[in-house]
Scaffold this motif. Structure first.
Motif, PDB file in Angstrom:
ATOM      1  N   LEU A 103       0.803  -1.223   0.000  1.00 13.49           N
ATOM      2  CA  LEU A 103       0.000   0.000   0.000  1.00 13.49           C
ATOM      3  C   LEU A 103       0.839   1.277   0.000  1.00 13.49           C
ATOM      4  N   ASP A 104       2.080   1.187   0.453  1.00 10.61           N
ATOM      5  CA  ASP A 104       2.928   2.377   0.506  1.00 10.61           C
ATOM      6  C   ASP A 104       4.334   2.029   0.017  1.00 10.61           C
ATOM      7  N   PHE A 107       7.523   4.254   0.681  1.00  8.67           N
ATOM      8  CA  PHE A 107       7.982   4.512   2.053  1.00  8.67           C
ATOM      9  C   PHE A 107       9.421   4.039   2.261  1.00  8.67           C
ATOM     10  N   ASP A 108       9.778   2.939   1.628  1.00 13.21           N
ATOM     11  CA  ASP A 108      11.112   2.372   1.834  1.00 13.21           C
ATOM     12  C   ASP A 108      12.214   3.370   1.469  1.00 13.21           C
ATOM     13  N   LEU A 109      12.074   4.006   0.308  1.00 13.49           N
ATOM     14  CA  LEU A 109      13.059   4.996  -0.113  1.00 13.49           C
ATOM     15  C   LEU A 109      13.045   6.196   0.831  1.00 13.49           C
ATOM     16  N   TYR A 110      11.849   6.630   1.218  1.00 13.41           N
ATOM     17  CA  TYR A 110      11.728   7.747   2.151  1.00 13.41           C
ATOM     18  C   TYR A 110      12.461   7.431   3.457  1.00 13.41           C
ATOM     19  N   VAL A 178       0.167   9.299   3.740  1.00 18.66           N
ATOM     20  CA  VAL A 178       0.224   7.836   3.616  1.00 18.66           C
ATOM     21  C   VAL A 178       1.393   7.281   4.424  1.00 18.66           C
ATOM     22  N   HIS A 179       2.549   7.937   4.329  1.00 16.79           N
ATOM     23  CA  HIS A 179       3.714   7.507   5.119  1.00 16.79           C
ATOM     24  C   HIS A 179       3.414   7.598   6.614  1.00 16.79           C
ATOM     25  N   GLN A 221      14.631  -5.995   4.184  1.00 18.36           N
ATOM     26  CA  GLN A 221      13.651  -5.923   3.102  1.00 18.36           C
ATOM     27  C   GLN A 221      13.665  -4.557   2.433  1.00 18.36           C
ATOM     28  N   ILE A 222      13.746  -3.506   3.231  1.00 18.88           N
ATOM     29  CA  ILE A 222      13.769  -2.149   2.694  1.00 18.88           C
ATOM     30  C   ILE A 222      14.981  -1.958   1.778  1.00 18.88           C
ATOM     31  N   TYR A 223      16.114  -2.488   2.216  1.00 22.22           N
ATOM     32  CA  TYR A 223      17.329  -2.357   1.398  1.00 22.22           C
ATOM     33  C   TYR A 223      17.174  -3.125   0.085  1.00 22.22           C
TER      34      TYR A 223
END
Length: 293
Positions: A103-104, A107-110, A178-179, A221-223
């Motif tokens: 859904l977002d 966000f990971d890059l942010y 959203v974030h 996971q974000i990386y």
């Protein structure tokens, strides 16, 4: 009719909450400068280490003042079944992370940009800090807060109370609604499930383990996502999802007993304590913090 917890216990919870939010970082900074303590060791900032040490000292002083046993604060040997539940609840955190990712997706890059984690080395260094963050937060959440409210309220009320409190405390304006919603809801549900681990095991090491493993996996996971390792990220989600489905029924069965414990005859003071710690105090603190920015 008396409240389920005493006014002194409620004030203890508020005191430690204010220490955690307002005064801990200030005191640690003062201590470093006053005692001329080393601020780093090479690439590793020692501030978070000192924060944990101060938190542990507070825990010992709290234990001595209240004459509680360490076991009442969750400090006890980690049993095999506690370890098992800790891992299984980590598997149960899969839907939170996966739905958040779907859904977002931006966000990971942010997140990585906000914390300056755009290189492998910075991510690895940040990962080294995660155990200290987990230990500090779990001592406050479990030994100080949940240990107090679990004494008087049911296994339904206490974990929900702690989760709502920390979800509000983790609110910050990301500049993207959203974030912001993603952060608050993820903390709310994640904290609730980790609180159930402590409620069932009464062992802070079990909740620390769930908290830490979850944080490490999320950073990983974000990386993967931001770095474009699509195949590895797909494999990551598939394995975590399979483990979630495989252990879902067993975990629900283990935690079901917590929802069979009922509490009756809550008076106005009980509701004042519940609403005060869960909603009113964290909102007031949030408004104060935002006014200081």
């Amino acid at each position: 009719m008396k409240a389920k917890i005493s006014l002194k216990e409620f004030l203890f919870a508020i005191f430690f909450y204010l220490v955690f939010v307002f005064f801990l970082d200030f005191f640690v900074g003062f201590l470093i400068n006053r005692a001329n303590l080393p601020k780093s060791t090479g690439f590793f900032d020692l501030f978070v280490v000192y924060s944990v040490l101060v938190t542990v000292v507070l825990l010992v002083l709290y234990k001595l003042f209240t004459k509680k046993k360490y076991s009442e604060l969750g400090i006890k040997k980690l049993k095999k079944e506690d370890f098992s539940l800790s891992i299984k609840v980590f598997f149960m955190l899969f839907p939170i992370a996966f739905i958040s990712r779907i859904l977002d997706p931006t966000f990971d890059l942010y997140f990585l940009e906000s914390f300056g984690l755009l290189s492998v080395s910075s991510v690895l260094i940040f990962t080294l800090y995660l155990p200290f963050f987990a230990i500090k937060e779990e001592i406050y959440e479990r030994s100080f807060f949940q240990g107090i409210f679990s004494k008087g309220y049911s296994s339904i009320i206490a974990p929900a109370l702690i989760a709502i409190n920390f979800a509000i405390a983790h609110y910050y304006n990301t500049g993207n609604p959203v974030h912001t919603l993603n952060v608050v809801l993820s903390v709310l549900i994640g904290t609730y499930l980790i609180a159930l681990v402590f409620e069932k095991t009464r062992n802070i090491f079990a909740s620390i383990m769930t908290h830490l493993i979850y944080n490490i996996f999320i950073i990983f996971q974000i990386y993967l996502h931001v770095s474009g390792f699509v195949l590895f990220e797909i494999i990551f989600w598939i394995i975590w999802g399979i483990l979630f489905l495989a252990f879902l029924q067993k975990t629900i069965k283990e935690l079901r007993i917590l929802f069979l414990i009922k509490i009756k005859d809550l008076n106005y003071l009980d509701w004042l304590y519940i609403l005060g710690f869960g909603i009113i105090i964290p909102i007031i603190v949030l408004l104060i913090l935002e006014s200081l920015v």
